[in-house]
Design a protein around this motif. Structure first.
Motif, PDB file in Angstrom:
ATOM      1  N   ILE A  15       0.905  -1.212   0.063  1.00 23.84           N
ATOM      2  CA  ILE A  15      -0.034  -0.115   0.027  1.00 23.84           C
ATOM      3  C   ILE A  15       0.957   1.186  -0.034  1.00 23.84           C
ATOM      4  N   ALA A  16       0.652   2.083  -1.085  1.00 24.39           N
ATOM      5  CA  ALA A  16       1.542   3.087  -1.215  1.00 24.39           C
ATOM      6  C   ALA A  16       1.281   4.228  -0.329  1.00 24.39           C
ATOM      7  N   VAL A  17       2.265   4.747   0.298  1.00 31.90           N
ATOM      8  CA  VAL A  17       2.383   6.005   1.081  1.00 31.90           C
ATOM      9  C   VAL A  17       2.542   7.403   0.569  1.00 31.90           C
ATOM     10  N   LYS A  19       1.809   8.044  -3.406  1.00 32.43           N
ATOM     11  CA  LYS A  19       1.164   7.395  -4.610  1.00 32.43           C
ATOM     12  C   LYS A  19       1.678   7.532  -6.093  1.00 32.43           C
ATOM     13  N   TYR A  20       1.817   6.521  -6.677  1.00 30.08           N
ATOM     14  CA  TYR A  20       2.149   6.549  -8.181  1.00 30.08           C
ATOM     15  C   TYR A  20       0.823   6.766  -8.975  1.00 30.08           C
ATOM     16  N   TRP A  21       0.667   7.858  -9.577  1.00 33.71           N
ATOM     17  CA  TRP A  21      -0.465   8.283 -10.563  1.00 33.71           C
ATOM     18  C   TRP A  21       0.122   9.093 -11.759  1.00 33.71           C
ATOM     19  N   SER A 122      -4.883  -5.156  -5.853  1.00 36.96           N
ATOM     20  CA  SER A 122      -4.875  -6.977  -6.193  1.00 36.96           C
ATOM     21  C   SER A 122      -3.685  -7.008  -7.275  1.00 36.96           C
ATOM     22  N   SER A 123      -3.937  -5.989  -8.224  1.00 37.23           N
ATOM     23  CA  SER A 123      -2.947  -6.188  -9.617  1.00 37.23           C
ATOM     24  C   SER A 123      -1.567  -6.107  -8.958  1.00 37.23           C
ATOM     25  N   ALA A 124      -1.211  -5.552  -8.096  1.00 37.08           N
ATOM     26  CA  ALA A 124       0.357  -5.512  -7.482  1.00 37.08           C
ATOM     27  C   ALA A 124       0.607  -6.817  -7.092  1.00 37.08           C
ATOM     28  N   GLY A 154       3.576  -5.413 -15.847  1.00 30.53           N
ATOM     29  CA  GLY A 154       2.248  -5.821 -15.694  1.00 30.53           C
ATOM     30  C   GLY A 154       1.474  -4.831 -15.241  1.00 30.53           C
ATOM     31  N   SER A 155       1.949  -4.269 -14.222  1.00 28.30           N
ATOM     32  CA  SER A 155       1.126  -3.300 -13.249  1.00 28.30           C
ATOM     33  C   SER A 155       2.329  -2.414 -12.507  1.00 28.30           C
ATOM     34  N   GLY A 156       2.235  -1.202 -12.717  1.00 31.86           N
ATOM     35  CA  GLY A 156       3.439  -0.377 -12.299  1.00 31.86           C
ATOM     36  C   GLY A 156       3.292  -0.743 -10.794  1.00 31.86           C
ATOM     37  N   SER A 157       2.597  -0.844  -9.934  1.00 32.61           N
ATOM     38  CA  SER A 157       2.676  -0.821  -8.571  1.00 32.61           C
ATOM     39  C   SER A 157       3.398  -2.296  -8.266  1.00 32.61           C
ATOM     40  N   ALA A 158       3.252  -3.093  -9.200  1.00 34.49           N
ATOM     41  CA  ALA A 158       3.546  -4.776  -9.087  1.00 34.49           C
ATOM     42  C   ALA A 158       5.005  -4.694  -8.549  1.00 34.49           C
ATOM     43  N   CYS A 159       5.919  -3.696  -9.266  1.00 39.03           N
ATOM     44  CA  CYS A 159       7.382  -3.797  -8.846  1.00 39.03           C
ATOM     45  C   CYS A 159       7.636  -3.465  -7.465  1.00 39.03           C
ATOM     46  N   ARG A 160       6.557  -2.781  -6.752  1.00 37.67           N
ATOM     47  CA  ARG A 160       6.988  -2.799  -5.419  1.00 37.67           C
ATOM     48  C   ARG A 160       6.856  -4.180  -4.414  1.00 37.67           C
ATOM     49  N   SER A 161       6.012  -4.891  -4.906  1.00 42.36           N
ATOM     50  CA  SER A 161       5.463  -6.156  -4.014  1.00 42.36           C
ATOM     51  C   SER A 161       6.844  -7.072  -4.183  1.00 42.36           C
ATOM     52  N   SER A 209     -10.648   2.302 -13.944  1.00 41.57           N
ATOM     53  CA  SER A 209      -9.501   1.761 -13.673  1.00 41.57           C
ATOM     54  C   SER A 209      -8.314   2.682 -13.575  1.00 41.57           C
ATOM     55  N   SER A 210      -7.463   2.203 -12.776  1.00 37.98           N
ATOM     56  CA  SER A 210      -6.046   3.205 -12.614  1.00 37.98           C
ATOM     57  C   SER A 210      -5.548   3.554 -13.800  1.00 37.98           C
ATOM     58  N   THR A 211      -5.417   2.660 -14.915  1.00 38.65           N
ATOM     59  CA  THR A 211      -4.856   3.098 -16.185  1.00 38.65           C
ATOM     60  C   THR A 211      -5.712   4.206 -16.837  1.00 38.65           C
ATOM     61  N   GLY A 213      -7.885   6.158 -15.411  1.00 37.04           N
ATOM     62  CA  GLY A 213      -7.754   7.344 -14.519  1.00 37.04           C
ATOM     63  C   GLY A 213      -6.513   8.001 -14.835  1.00 37.04           C
ATOM     64  N   MET A 214      -5.467   7.286 -14.746  1.00 40.38           N
ATOM     65  CA  MET A 214      -4.140   8.162 -14.681  1.00 40.38           C
ATOM     66  C   MET A 214      -3.943   8.946 -16.187  1.00 40.38           C
ATOM     67  N   GLN A 215      -4.454   8.154 -17.103  1.00 38.60           N
ATOM     68  CA  GLN A 215      -4.281   8.756 -18.507  1.00 38.60           C
ATOM     69  C   GLN A 215      -5.191  10.199 -18.496  1.00 38.60           C
ATOM     70  N   PHE A 303      -5.809   6.119   0.874  1.00 37.95           N
ATOM     71  CA  PHE A 303      -6.857   5.548  -0.068  1.00 37.95           C
ATOM     72  C   PHE A 303      -5.972   5.397  -1.467  1.00 37.95           C
ATOM     73  N   ASP A 304      -6.100   4.144  -1.875  1.00 40.05           N
ATOM     74  CA  ASP A 304      -5.825   4.064  -3.545  1.00 40.05           C
ATOM     75  C   ASP A 304      -6.908   4.376  -4.395  1.00 40.05           C
ATOM     76  N   ALA A 305      -7.067   3.846  -5.664  1.00 40.85           N
ATOM     77  CA  ALA A 305      -8.024   4.058  -6.527  1.00 40.85           C
ATOM     78  C   ALA A 305      -9.373   3.347  -5.929  1.00 40.85           C
TER      79      ALA A 305
HETATM   80  O1  PMV Z   1      -0.526  -0.311 -10.502  1.00 41.18           O
HETATM   81  P1  PMV Z   1      -1.717   0.017 -10.770  1.00 41.18           P
HETATM   82  O2  PMV Z   1      -1.748   0.555 -12.283  1.00 41.18           O
HETATM   83  O3  PMV Z   1      -2.598  -0.457 -10.551  1.00 41.18           O
HETATM   84  O4  PMV Z   1      -1.654   1.727 -10.248  1.00 41.18           O
HETATM   85  C1  PMV Z   1      -1.778   1.886  -8.844  1.00 41.18           C
HETATM   86  C2  PMV Z   1      -1.966   3.235  -8.497  1.00 41.18           C
HETATM   87  C3  PMV Z   1      -2.284   3.599  -6.712  1.00 41.18           C
HETATM   88  O5  PMV Z   1      -2.642   2.211  -6.084  1.00 41.18           O
HETATM   89  C4  PMV Z   1      -3.513   4.455  -6.656  1.00 41.18           C
HETATM   90  C5  PMV Z   1      -1.126   4.236  -6.207  1.00 41.18           C
HETATM   91  C6  PMV Z   1      -0.063   3.188  -6.000  1.00 41.18           C
HETATM   92  O6  PMV Z   1       1.175   3.908  -5.996  1.00 41.18           O
HETATM   93  O7  PMV Z   1      -0.116   1.931  -5.764  1.00 41.18           O
END
Ligand code: PMV
Length: 352
Positions: A15-17, A19-21, A122-124, A154-161, A209-211, A213-215, A303-305
């Motif tokens: 859980i990001a403190v 956020k990637y957006w 979940s995607s992370a 695959g999913s940006g935030s996955a790299c941190r998991s 979706s985060s994708t 939303g970000m765009q 809060f995330d997305a």
């Molecule tokens: O990894 P994605 O594309 O699902 O984006 C995640 C974006 C946030 O959860 C809202 C922020 C974050 O850094 O995890």
């Protein structure tokens, strides 16, 4: 009978403190800002994934998530498969005795023990587990930094998991994404009394979706540019210092301010994106009340997305934070029954 090769792994939610957006390259999932997260314990929220391959499998790669077949033809999943296969091919080219696995069809079976796509990252966990399971199957070096570069696609935030504890994701500046990877800020053991409680406001799938939303945020929000270029770089530094010094008040303040800033850019998007709802806002008020009553900051919301609140606190304040949420919210509308449990559980920080 042809052989089935198999490997399993689990990956926890982070859980990001900070956020990637925003993506500067949507194809490679290259972010417009660095981010920082806390990886939660494997025992709590995690994806368990088994990757297998065999010449006896149907020719197409397949992925089952919680028992349901998923489309693997998407560019993100394909990018992960492609990169991992290329690395396996290198192994096979170097070692003539290595089994020829890279060209065999893959079967991936994943189970989440939490609601999918409800703003619970979940995607992370999903992509981190997918990448590591295939890397294990292919007997690739398990360097989390290198695997993070693949999982990011695959999913940006996955790299941190792929790391436990306190984890950064360096946005990088190269066009090919080779320097956009996760790094360890501190292991979980550095600050082991960090806890999180997750308030599941809604287990429904998020509507934006985060994708996408970000765009739209990158394209339309006037707040976005200063967030990416000034606010986040400053906070990344403050947050890393707070973690190094185990300074909870700064950690908490920066966490809350960054969540507010991210959701402000969502509201400033045209058309606006509303991830928070009335129940989320009640959680923010409750955290403020808890902190006021304590006379210092002992709880932080983020809060995330989606509308679900994640509250960070230190173990010694368990009663004053998680306890208060449990007693005050258990019988309130929106926190129980169909819309989800009042308190899903208390989560520890995970070691890798
Ligand atoms: O990894 P994605 O594309 O699902 O984006 C995640 C974006 C946030 O959860 C809202 C922020 C974050 O850094 O995890």
């Amino acid at each position: 009978m042809s052989e089935i090769y198999r490997a399993s792994t689990t990956a926890p939610v982070n859980i990001a403190v900070i956020k990637y957006w925003g993506k500067r390259d949507p194809k490679l999932n290259l972010p417009t800002n660095s981010s920082l997260s806390v990886t939660l314990s494997q025992n709590d929220l995690r994806t368990h994934t088994t990757a297998s391959c065999s010449s006896s499998y149907p020719a197409e790669d397949s992925l089952l998530l919680n028992g349901k077949p998923q489309d693997v033809s998407g560019a993100r999943t394909q990018a992960c498969f492609r990169e991992l296969r290329a690395l396996r091919k290198e192994v096979e080219a170097r070692d003539s005795k290595a089994s020829k696995l890279a060209d065999l069809p893959l079967k991936i079976v994943s189970e989440n023990n939490f609601p999918t796509a409800a703003g619970l990252a979940s995607s992370a966990a999903g992509f981190a587990a997918l990448v590591r399971a295939i890397a294990n199957l292919y007997e690739l070096p398990a360097d989390p930094t290198e695997l993070s570069r693949i999982a990011r696609q695959g999913s940006g935030s996955a790299c941190r998991s792929l790391f436990g504890g306190y984890v950064g994701w360096e946005q990088g500046s190269s066009a090919d994404g080779s320097d956009s990877k996760a790094f360890e800020v501190a292991p979980a053991s550095h600050w082991p009394n960090m806890r999180a409680v997750i308030l599941v406001v809604s287990a429904a799938k998020k509507d934006v979706s985060s994708t996408s939303g970000m765009q739209t945020t990158v394209a339309t929000s006037s707040l976005f540019a200063s967030r990416a270029s000034e606010t986040v770089p400053r906070r990344m530094k403050e947050m890393q210092d707070a973690i190094k010094n185990k300074d909870f008040e700064t950690f908490a303040k920066v966490t809350m301010m960054d969540s507010n800033s991210f959701h402000a850019t969502c509201l400033d998007t045209y058309p606006p994106i509303f991830y928070l709802n009335d129940v989320s806002r009640a959680a923010i008020k409750m955290v403020e009340q808890i902190n006021t009553a304590a006379g210092k900051i002992i709880a932080a919301y983020t809060f995330d997305a989606g509308p679900n609140a994640v509250i960070y606190y230190l173990e010694e304040n368990e009663k004053a934070v998680a306890g208060v949420f449990k007693t005050l919210l258990a019988d309130k509308d929106g926190w129980s029954g169909e819309r989800g449990a009042a308190v899903e559980g208390n989560y520890e920080v995970a070691e890798k």
